[in-house]
Scaffold this motif. Structure first.
Motif, mmCIF file in Angstrom:
data_model
loop_
_atom_site.group_PDB
_atom_site.id
_atom_site.type_symbol
_atom_site.label_atom_id
_atom_site.label_comp_id
_atom_site.label_asym_id
_atom_site.label_seq_id
_atom_site.Cartn_x
_atom_site.Cartn_y
_atom_site.Cartn_z
ATOM 1 N N ASP A 160 0.854 -1.196 0.000
ATOM 2 C CA ASP A 160 0.000 0.000 0.000
ATOM 3 C C ASP A 160 0.892 1.249 0.000
ATOM 4 O O ASP A 160 0.755 2.118 0.845
ATOM 5 C CB ASP A 160 -0.937 -0.021 1.213
ATOM 6 C CG ASP A 160 -1.964 1.110 1.155
ATOM 7 O OD1 ASP A 160 -2.253 1.602 0.046
ATOM 8 O OD2 ASP A 160 -2.473 1.513 2.217
ATOM 9 N N HIS B 62 7.555 1.549 5.858
ATOM 10 C CA HIS B 62 7.507 0.115 6.154
ATOM 11 C C HIS B 62 8.808 -0.507 5.687
ATOM 12 O O HIS B 62 8.866 -1.672 5.354
ATOM 13 C CB HIS B 62 6.375 -0.559 5.384
ATOM 14 C CG HIS B 62 5.013 -0.387 5.923
ATOM 15 N ND1 HIS B 62 4.644 -0.781 7.197
ATOM 16 C CD2 HIS B 62 3.900 0.123 5.391
ATOM 17 C CE1 HIS B 62 3.369 -0.527 7.394
ATOM 18 N NE2 HIS B 62 2.887 0.035 6.323
ATOM 19 N N TRP C 74 2.967 -7.970 4.526
ATOM 20 C CA TRP C 74 1.881 -8.820 4.023
ATOM 21 C C TRP C 74 2.394 -10.211 3.595
ATOM 22 O O TRP C 74 3.029 -10.876 4.388
ATOM 23 C CB TRP C 74 1.095 -8.097 2.912
ATOM 24 C CG TRP C 74 0.301 -6.915 3.421
ATOM 25 C CD1 TRP C 74 0.100 -6.553 4.731
ATOM 26 C CD2 TRP C 74 -0.403 -5.936 2.642
ATOM 27 N NE1 TRP C 74 -0.678 -5.431 4.800
ATOM 28 C CE2 TRP C 74 -1.005 -5.026 3.542
ATOM 29 C CE3 TRP C 74 -0.596 -5.742 1.260
ATOM 30 C CZ2 TRP C 74 -1.785 -3.945 3.112
ATOM 31 C CZ3 TRP C 74 -1.362 -4.657 0.840
ATOM 32 C CH2 TRP C 74 -1.950 -3.781 1.757
ATOM 33 N N ASN D 74 5.456 -6.487 8.977
ATOM 34 C CA ASN D 74 4.174 -5.809 9.148
ATOM 35 C C ASN D 74 3.028 -6.679 8.643
ATOM 36 O O ASN D 74 3.042 -7.097 7.482
ATOM 37 C CB ASN D 74 4.167 -4.495 8.361
ATOM 38 C CG ASN D 74 2.827 -3.774 8.484
ATOM 39 O OD1 ASN D 74 2.542 -3.154 9.506
ATOM 40 N ND2 ASN D 74 1.999 -3.865 7.454
ATOM 41 N N GLU D 75 2.066 -6.932 9.509
ATOM 42 C CA GLU D 75 0.806 -7.605 9.157
ATOM 43 C C GLU D 75 1.031 -8.846 8.311
ATOM 44 O O GLU D 75 0.559 -8.935 7.173
ATOM 45 C CB GLU D 75 -0.119 -6.653 8.410
ATOM 46 C CG GLU D 75 -0.721 -5.605 9.290
ATOM 47 C CD GLU D 75 -1.759 -4.747 8.563
ATOM 48 O OE1 GLU D 75 -1.914 -4.884 7.336
ATOM 49 O OE2 GLU D 75 -2.397 -3.940 9.249
ATOM 50 N N ASN E 94 -1.542 -3.841 14.649
ATOM 51 C CA ASN E 94 -2.334 -2.831 13.949
ATOM 52 C C ASN E 94 -3.794 -3.179 14.157
ATOM 53 O O ASN E 94 -4.170 -4.357 14.106
ATOM 54 C CB ASN E 94 -2.039 -2.863 12.450
ATOM 55 C CG ASN E 94 -0.565 -2.617 12.137
ATOM 56 O OD1 ASN E 94 0.199 -2.188 12.999
ATOM 57 N ND2 ASN E 94 -0.175 -2.906 10.906
ATOM 58 N N TYR F 12 -7.917 -1.588 13.163
ATOM 59 C CA TYR F 12 -8.694 -0.545 12.476
ATOM 60 C C TYR F 12 -10.171 -0.610 12.854
ATOM 61 O O TYR F 12 -11.040 -0.436 11.998
ATOM 62 C CB TYR F 12 -8.488 -0.674 10.959
ATOM 63 C CG TYR F 12 -7.161 -0.069 10.518
ATOM 64 C CD1 TYR F 12 -7.058 1.280 10.196
ATOM 65 C CD2 TYR F 12 -6.002 -0.843 10.481
ATOM 66 C CE1 TYR F 12 -5.842 1.845 9.813
ATOM 67 C CE2 TYR F 12 -4.781 -0.278 10.101
ATOM 68 C CZ TYR F 12 -4.715 1.065 9.773
ATOM 69 O OH TYR F 12 -3.506 1.629 9.399
ATOM 70 N N TYR G 98 -12.026 -0.146 9.025
ATOM 71 C CA TYR G 98 -12.268 -1.373 8.255
ATOM 72 C C TYR G 98 -13.184 -2.320 9.027
ATOM 73 O O TYR G 98 -13.699 -3.280 8.486
ATOM 74 C CB TYR G 98 -10.953 -2.107 7.954
ATOM 75 C CG TYR G 98 -10.009 -1.334 7.069
ATOM 76 C CD1 TYR G 98 -10.388 -0.921 5.802
ATOM 77 C CD2 TYR G 98 -8.717 -1.029 7.501
ATOM 78 C CE1 TYR G 98 -9.507 -0.221 4.988
ATOM 79 C CE2 TYR G 98 -7.841 -0.339 6.695
ATOM 80 C CZ TYR G 98 -8.237 0.071 5.435
ATOM 81 O OH TYR G 98 -7.367 0.759 4.630
ATOM 82 N N GLU H 159 -0.666 0.667 14.603
ATOM 83 C CA GLU H 159 -1.482 1.439 13.653
ATOM 84 C C GLU H 159 -2.933 1.504 14.118
ATOM 85 O O GLU H 159 -3.471 0.522 14.626
ATOM 86 C CB GLU H 159 -1.500 0.784 12.251
ATOM 87 C CG GLU H 159 -0.229 0.927 11.472
ATOM 88 C CD GLU H 159 -0.270 0.238 10.101
ATOM 89 O OE1 GLU H 159 -1.362 0.156 9.482
ATOM 90 O OE2 GLU H 159 0.799 -0.228 9.665
ATOM 91 N N TRP I 155 -1.725 5.663 12.305
ATOM 92 C CA TRP I 155 -1.459 5.648 10.865
ATOM 93 C C TRP I 155 -2.181 6.826 10.258
ATOM 94 O O TRP I 155 -3.374 6.779 10.175
ATOM 95 C CB TRP I 155 -1.941 4.320 10.279
ATOM 96 C CG TRP I 155 -1.505 4.094 8.878
ATOM 97 C CD1 TRP I 155 -2.261 4.180 7.746
ATOM 98 C CD2 TRP I 155 -0.189 3.732 8.446
ATOM 99 N NE1 TRP I 155 -1.498 3.910 6.641
ATOM 100 C CE2 TRP I 155 -0.225 3.632 7.048
ATOM 101 C CE3 TRP I 155 1.022 3.503 9.115
ATOM 102 C CZ2 TRP I 155 0.897 3.305 6.289
ATOM 103 C CZ3 TRP I 155 2.128 3.169 8.362
ATOM 104 C CH2 TRP I 155 2.061 3.074 6.963
ATOM 105 N N ARG J 262 -5.388 3.218 -3.980
ATOM 106 C CA ARG J 262 -6.403 4.134 -3.424
ATOM 107 C C ARG J 262 -6.998 4.959 -4.552
ATOM 108 O O ARG J 262 -6.487 6.033 -4.900
ATOM 109 C CB ARG J 262 -5.754 5.021 -2.361
ATOM 110 C CG ARG J 262 -5.013 4.228 -1.298
ATOM 111 C CD ARG J 262 -5.961 3.410 -0.465
ATOM 112 N NE ARG J 262 -5.234 2.494 0.413
ATOM 113 C CZ ARG J 262 -5.824 1.761 1.359
ATOM 114 N NH1 ARG J 262 -7.134 1.816 1.554
ATOM 115 N NH2 ARG J 262 -5.114 0.947 2.099
#
Ligand code: GCB
Length: 612
Positions: A192, A361, A387, A424-425, A484, A486, A490, A514, A559, A569
């Motif tokens: 992202d 990142h 990811w 990350n994630e 993280n 959201y 989300y 995040e 974030w 996006r």
């Protein structure tokens, strides 16, 4: 004061590993010639300069003289006339190509860069290196028609020795930079953020003596606050020399002799040392000298550790008042690379009253950590294990390790850096946990003095829709429990935050790496209208209230500081290719949520000042 040499010639594991990768630490403070500025470029989407018409590479590895776009053709090949660097356009270095030329905005492929230079000033016996702050993603480097080498990985420095390949006048340095994404790469295909290509950081011709100080670590001896430990590594033919460390401001000087492999370790008391902290970011002038070389740095001293669920900076509990940052100048819509960019981004973090930043990142440029040292911001540094990387691919692991190693080699003397983050994630599987554990082992073997973390994920519960669980097995290996989340963006609307309860498996400090919501700067509506500043503001308030219920909560990096470009996006008139979760818009203006976070940080700071 001259101190007795307490210990000599002990090669710590850390330095052994760093040396294997080759080192040229603190390159910016060395005598150098900048190659920044205009470079001629040839955009080569079909890699015509790299492969012949049978798709056989001209380039046959080290010392190969082949490649279509060379000024020096191999003798047995006829002259090719279908290119001309001289007549080609230019791009600025440092800088990504996407933000410099409209036709390169979405470009992912190869660009050949060429720079001509003279080097009349080199002293006999000295060595010369070409040093790249970074090139995204692969760089093949040639000097005067000879291959110097290749570097893979878009965010860490690399260099090649050119002492014997350089001439006084008329050198031609050619770099093929290729930013194609690869499934097996680090990062992989999907991110992202914008895949900015090019020579994104400075290029220097660095001059050193024949034997020079290639690597050093200066810090507090583990477990102490009043003893300094220094390790020095020489590179060159005269490995055994006297080396001296001077901290003139403290009246300290110590010396030792390097061993047959060029390594010395020096330890000495420094009782009156002022420690580095966000409140008082004390930096000390340090000069390291051997018989042949000398290098200066400004270094802070501090300790960082955890005790139970607390984070202790200089043995005092600290709450990490943080913010995530991408290496991007939102006003330019391009990669950040300069000291001025670092001052702008980190200056905004200071305005928030942050004491901590997460440089997401991937490794940011070296100026970021140096400016953070000066401003008193603690730093989380990260590698782009993001990811869904190829967990079972040994080359992918090796790439991740090399990026981590190069980052630690570069920033190991920055007091600001308190966390190495390895991912990350990432999805929970046995292969992934094994992969990440290897990275933790790598980081700890190189540098046992900092905290290790990764941004993990939260899971739901089938029985209780309002329960959030953190039980990632990788949490066993990290010093912080960072994740993280959201909720309210989300995952439901902001009201949901009031119902959430938490189950966190580990008794370690919890740092929320995040949370956030998109908001278009300057667009106002009610707090339930997504993408409005009011929605984001409300979500920040409610999230802070929710997080206060986590007893082990010791830090947060929302974030994100500023809007940043992302090809994912695409919502017209709102995103237009930008992730809008910034607290600051693309124009540099602050959104309403900025003030919410600042007032929370003011409160935390005041509470800390009052004491427990
Ligand atoms: C995340 C990722 C970050 C994204 C962000 C978002 O969890 O770590 O890279 O940009 O969410 O905006 O969705």
């Amino acid at each position: 004061m001259k101190l007795r040499i307490l210990a000599l010639a002990l090669l710590p594991l850390a330095l052994a590993r760093l040396e294997a990768a080759g080192s040229l630490i603190n390159a910016y403070s060395r005598q150098s010639l900048s190659l920044n500025g205009k470079w001629n470029v040839i955009v080569d989407p079909y890699e015509t300069g790299f492969y012949d018409y049978r798709y056989q590479p001209y380039d046959q590895g080290p010392d190969s003289t082949a490649a279509f776009f060379m000024d020096h053709r191999p003798a047995d090949k006829s002259e090719l006339v279908e290119y001309s660097f001289d007549r080609s356009p230019t791009l600025m270095v440092p800088g990504d190509w996407n933000s410099q030329a409209e036709k390169l905005f979405y470009y992912e492929g190869s660009v050949w860069y060429r720079r001509l230079f003279d080097i009349r000033a080199s002293r006999p016996g000295n060595r010369l290196f070409v040093y790249f702050g970074a090139a995204n993603y692969e760089a093949d480097v040639y000097l005067n028609g000879k291959k110097l080498g290749r570097h893979v990985g878009g965010f860490t420095p690399f260099f090649f020795e050119i002492t014997n390949a350089v001439k006084p006048v008329g050198n031609s340095l050619i770099v093929k930079v290729d930013n194609k994404r690869h499934r097996e790469g680090v990062p992989t295909l999907n991110t992202d953020w914008w895949n900015y290509g090019g020579l994104t950081r400075e290029v220097l011709l660095v001059q050193t003596p024949g034997t020079f100080i290639a690597q050093y670590h200066v810090g507090l001896k583990a477990g102490t606050r009043d003893r300094i430990e220094v390790t020095v590594q020489l590179d060159g033919p005269r490995k055994q020399q006297k080396v001296t460390v001077t901290l003139a401001g403290l009246g300290l000087k110590a010396e030792a002799r390097t061993d047959a492999s060029g390594v010395a370790r020096i330890e000495f008391p420094a009782a009156q040392i002022r420690l580095w902290s966000p409140e008082r970011p004390a930096l000390h002038d340090v000069v390291l000298a051997s018989e042949t070389d000398q290098i200066a740095d400004r270094i802070g001293f501090r300790t960082i550790k955890t005790a139970g669920t607390d984070i202790l900076l200089n043995d005092k509990p600290v709450f990490l008042r943080g913010i995530c940052i991408h290496e991007e100048n939102p006003m330019r819509g391009g990669r950040a690379y300069s000291v001025e960019d670092a001052r702008m981004l980190l200056g905004w973090a200071k305005e928030l009253n942050a004491n901590f930043v997460r440089l997401a990142h991937y490794p940011h440029n070296e100026h970021m950590a140096r400016v953070a040292d000066e401003l008193g911001l603690m730093v989380w540094e990260e590698i782009p294990v993001y990811w869904a990387i190829q967990w079972e691919n040994a080359d992918t692991l090796h790439l991740a390790q090399s990026q981590l190693t190069e980052l630690i080699a570069r920033d190991q003397n920055r007091a600001s850096v308190v966390v190495w983050s390895v991912a990350n994630e990432t999805p929970i599987t046995a292969e992934r946990t094994r992969f990440l554990k290897t990275l933790v082992d790598t980081a700890r073997s190189l540098d046992g003095s900092r905290l290790i973390s990764a941004a993990m994920e939260v899971h739901g519960d089938k029985q209780n829709p309002d329960l959030r669980i953190v039980d990632d097995p990788f949490g066993e290996f990290t010093d912080l429990v960072s994740f993280n989340q959201y909720i309210g963006w989300y995952d439901g609307l902001p009201d949901k935050t009031a119902r959430i309860s938490w189950s966190i498996k580990y008794k370690k400090p919890v740092v929320i790496s995040e949370f956030g919501a998109d908001a278009l700067q300057g667009w106002h509506a009610d707090a339930l209208t997504r993408f409005s500043e009011e929605y984001q503001e409300d979500l920040y308030r409610k999230t802070i209230t929710m997080l206060r219920k986590i007893p082990a909560w010791r830090g947060v990096t929302p974030w994100i500081l500023a809007d940043f470009r992302s090809p994912r996006r695409v919502l017209p008139n709102v995103q237009d290719g930008w992730n809008r979760k910034g607290l600051i818009g693309q124009n540099g203006a602050k959104k309403r949520a900025f003030a919410v976070l600042k007032s929370f940080y003011d409160e935390i700071e005041q509470r800390a000042a009052r004491g427990p």
